[in-house]
Design a protein around this motif. Sequence first.
Motif, PDB file in Angstrom:
ATOM      1  N   PRO A  44      18.189 -24.741  36.247  1.00 26.80           N
ATOM      2  CA  PRO A  44      18.347 -25.900  37.131  1.00 26.80           C
ATOM      3  C   PRO A  44      17.004 -26.610  37.325  1.00 26.80           C
ATOM      4  CG  PRO A  44      19.430 -23.976  38.052  1.00 26.80           C
ATOM      5  CD  PRO A  44      18.654 -23.505  36.867  1.00 26.80           C
ATOM      6  N   PRO A  45      17.005 -27.939  37.434  1.00 31.65           N
ATOM      7  CA  PRO A  45      15.755 -28.699  37.543  1.00 31.65           C
ATOM      8  C   PRO A  45      14.873 -28.278  38.719  1.00 31.65           C
ATOM      9  CG  PRO A  45      17.620 -30.190  37.299  1.00 31.65           C
ATOM     10  CD  PRO A  45      18.169 -28.808  37.411  1.00 31.65           C
ATOM     11  N   GLU A  46      15.477 -27.918  39.851  1.00 26.18           N
ATOM     12  CA  GLU A  46      14.688 -27.521  41.013  1.00 26.18           C
ATOM     13  C   GLU A  46      13.892 -26.250  40.723  1.00 26.18           C
ATOM     14  OE1 GLU A  46      18.269 -27.473  41.449  1.00 26.18           O
ATOM     15  OE2 GLU A  46      18.271 -29.628  41.753  1.00 26.18           O
ATOM     16  N   ILE A  47      14.527 -25.306  40.052  1.00 26.64           N
ATOM     17  CA  ILE A  47      13.854 -24.056  39.742  1.00 26.64           C
ATOM     18  C   ILE A  47      12.785 -24.273  38.680  1.00 26.64           C
ATOM     19  CG2 ILE A  47      14.186 -21.736  38.776  1.00 26.64           C
ATOM     20  CD1 ILE A  47      16.879 -21.687  40.196  1.00 26.64           C
ATOM     21  N   ALA A  48      13.068 -25.115  37.700  1.00 25.78           N
ATOM     22  CA  ALA A  48      12.085 -25.415  36.659  1.00 25.78           C
ATOM     23  C   ALA A  48      10.825 -26.029  37.273  1.00 25.78           C
ATOM     24  CB  ALA A  48      12.687 -26.351  35.623  1.00 25.78           C
ATOM     25  N   GLU A  49      11.004 -26.900  38.242  1.00 25.43           N
ATOM     26  CA  GLU A  49       9.856 -27.539  38.899  1.00 25.43           C
ATOM     27  C   GLU A  49       9.044 -26.506  39.682  1.00 25.43           C
ATOM     28  OE1 GLU A  49       7.221 -30.397  39.592  1.00 25.43           O
ATOM     29  OE2 GLU A  49       8.998 -30.622  38.342  1.00 25.43           O
ATOM     30  N   ARG A  50       9.725 -25.605  40.385  1.00 23.56           N
ATOM     31  CA  ARG A  50       9.021 -24.560  41.134  1.00 23.56           C
ATOM     32  C   ARG A  50       8.244 -23.637  40.200  1.00 23.56           C
ATOM     33  NH1 ARG A  50      13.345 -21.775  44.770  1.00 23.56           N
ATOM     34  NH2 ARG A  50      11.649 -20.293  44.951  1.00 23.56           N
ATOM     35  N   LEU A  51       8.835 -23.314  39.042  1.00 20.22           N
ATOM     36  CA  LEU A  51       8.138 -22.462  38.074  1.00 20.22           C
ATOM     37  C   LEU A  51       6.898 -23.143  37.524  1.00 20.22           C
ATOM     38  CD1 LEU A  51      11.148 -20.926  36.111  1.00 20.22           C
ATOM     39  CD2 LEU A  51       9.523 -19.711  37.574  1.00 20.22           C
ATOM     40  N   LYS A  52       6.986 -24.450  37.261  1.00 23.08           N
ATOM     41  CA  LYS A  52       5.825 -25.196  36.767  1.00 23.08           C
ATOM     42  C   LYS A  52       4.699 -25.169  37.794  1.00 23.08           C
ATOM     43  CE  LYS A  52       8.052 -28.522  33.717  1.00 23.08           C
ATOM     44  NZ  LYS A  52       8.352 -29.946  33.508  1.00 23.08           N
ATOM     45  N   LYS A  53       5.043 -25.368  39.060  1.00 24.07           N
ATOM     46  CA  LYS A  53       4.025 -25.355  40.113  1.00 24.07           C
ATOM     47  C   LYS A  53       3.392 -23.971  40.245  1.00 24.07           C
ATOM     48  CE  LYS A  53       5.932 -29.061  42.950  1.00 24.07           C
ATOM     49  NZ  LYS A  53       6.592 -29.399  44.219  1.00 24.07           N
ATOM     50  N   SER A  54       4.210 -22.939  40.188  1.00 20.19           N
ATOM     51  CA  SER A  54       3.685 -21.577  40.307  1.00 20.19           C
ATOM     52  C   SER A  54       2.786 -21.232  39.128  1.00 20.19           C
ATOM     53  CB  SER A  54       4.833 -20.563  40.369  1.00 20.19           C
ATOM     54  OG  SER A  54       5.574 -20.744  41.546  1.00 20.19           O
ATOM     55  N   ALA A  55       3.200 -21.602  37.923  1.00 17.69           N
ATOM     56  CA  ALA A  55       2.401 -21.299  36.731  1.00 17.69           C
ATOM     57  C   ALA A  55       1.079 -22.059  36.743  1.00 17.69           C
ATOM     58  CB  ALA A  55       3.196 -21.635  35.474  1.00 17.69           C
ATOM     59  N   ALA A  56       1.067 -23.243  37.318  1.00 18.96           N
ATOM     60  CA  ALA A  56      -0.170 -24.030  37.374  1.00 18.96           C
ATOM     61  C   ALA A  56      -1.194 -23.375  38.302  1.00 18.96           C
ATOM     62  CB  ALA A  56       0.133 -25.448  37.837  1.00 18.96           C
ATOM     63  N   GLN A  57      -0.729 -22.597  39.265  1.00 19.45           N
ATOM     64  CA  GLN A  57      -1.633 -21.955  40.213  1.00 19.45           C
ATOM     65  C   GLN A  57      -2.208 -20.630  39.695  1.00 19.45           C
ATOM     66  OE1 GLN A  57       0.643 -21.549  43.794  1.00 19.45           O
ATOM     67  NE2 GLN A  57       0.689 -23.740  44.198  1.00 19.45           N
ATOM     68  N   LEU A  58      -1.678 -20.105  38.603  1.00 17.45           N
ATOM     69  CA  LEU A  58      -2.172 -18.845  38.058  1.00 17.45           C
ATOM     70  C   LEU A  58      -3.527 -19.049  37.389  1.00 17.45           C
ATOM     71  CD1 LEU A  58       1.062 -17.437  36.379  1.00 17.45           C
ATOM     72  CD2 LEU A  58      -0.023 -16.643  38.480  1.00 17.45           C
ATOM     73  N   PRO A  59      -4.417 -18.089  37.525  1.00 19.71           N
ATOM     74  CA  PRO A  59      -5.711 -18.207  36.841  1.00 19.71           C
ATOM     75  C   PRO A  59      -5.512 -17.997  35.339  1.00 19.71           C
ATOM     76  CG  PRO A  59      -5.543 -16.085  37.910  1.00 19.71           C
ATOM     77  CD  PRO A  59      -4.333 -16.877  38.328  1.00 19.71           C
ATOM     78  N   PRO A  60      -6.376 -18.562  34.523  1.00 16.20           N
ATOM     79  CA  PRO A  60      -6.243 -18.354  33.075  1.00 16.20           C
ATOM     80  C   PRO A  60      -6.517 -16.897  32.725  1.00 16.20           C
ATOM     81  CG  PRO A  60      -8.278 -19.511  33.571  1.00 16.20           C
ATOM     82  CD  PRO A  60      -7.508 -19.405  34.862  1.00 16.20           C
ATOM     83  N   PRO A  61      -5.904 -16.405  31.664  1.00 16.30           N
ATOM     84  CA  PRO A  61      -6.153 -15.007  31.296  1.00 16.30           C
ATOM     85  C   PRO A  61      -7.601 -14.823  30.860  1.00 16.30           C
ATOM     86  CG  PRO A  61      -4.892 -16.121  29.598  1.00 16.30           C
ATOM     87  CD  PRO A  61      -5.002 -17.065  30.751  1.00 16.30           C
TER      88      PRO A  61
END
Length: 73
Positions: A44-61
């Motif tokens: 669902p688009p709402e969940i996809a947007e939340r995942l994008k925001k969460s992934a953007a906040q992760l530090p790079p490996p």
Amino acid sequence: MKQHSKLSQKQEHVAEQTAHAHAAREFSNSDELLRFDAAHTSVPPEIAERLKKSAAQLPPPPARSWWKNLFGG
């Protein structure tokens, strides 16, 4: 008196096609199952947007050491 409902030939054909589409399938491993499921499941688009925001906040490996790259560690 009992009522009998008969499906038309077209309805039977559609029901048969649906049954084939949902037939059981075996997978050789769990990765194959997950890939199949991901390819056939829409997010669902709402969940996809939340995942994008969460992934953007992760530090790079962390960068891998040159010796790990060389020796595959």
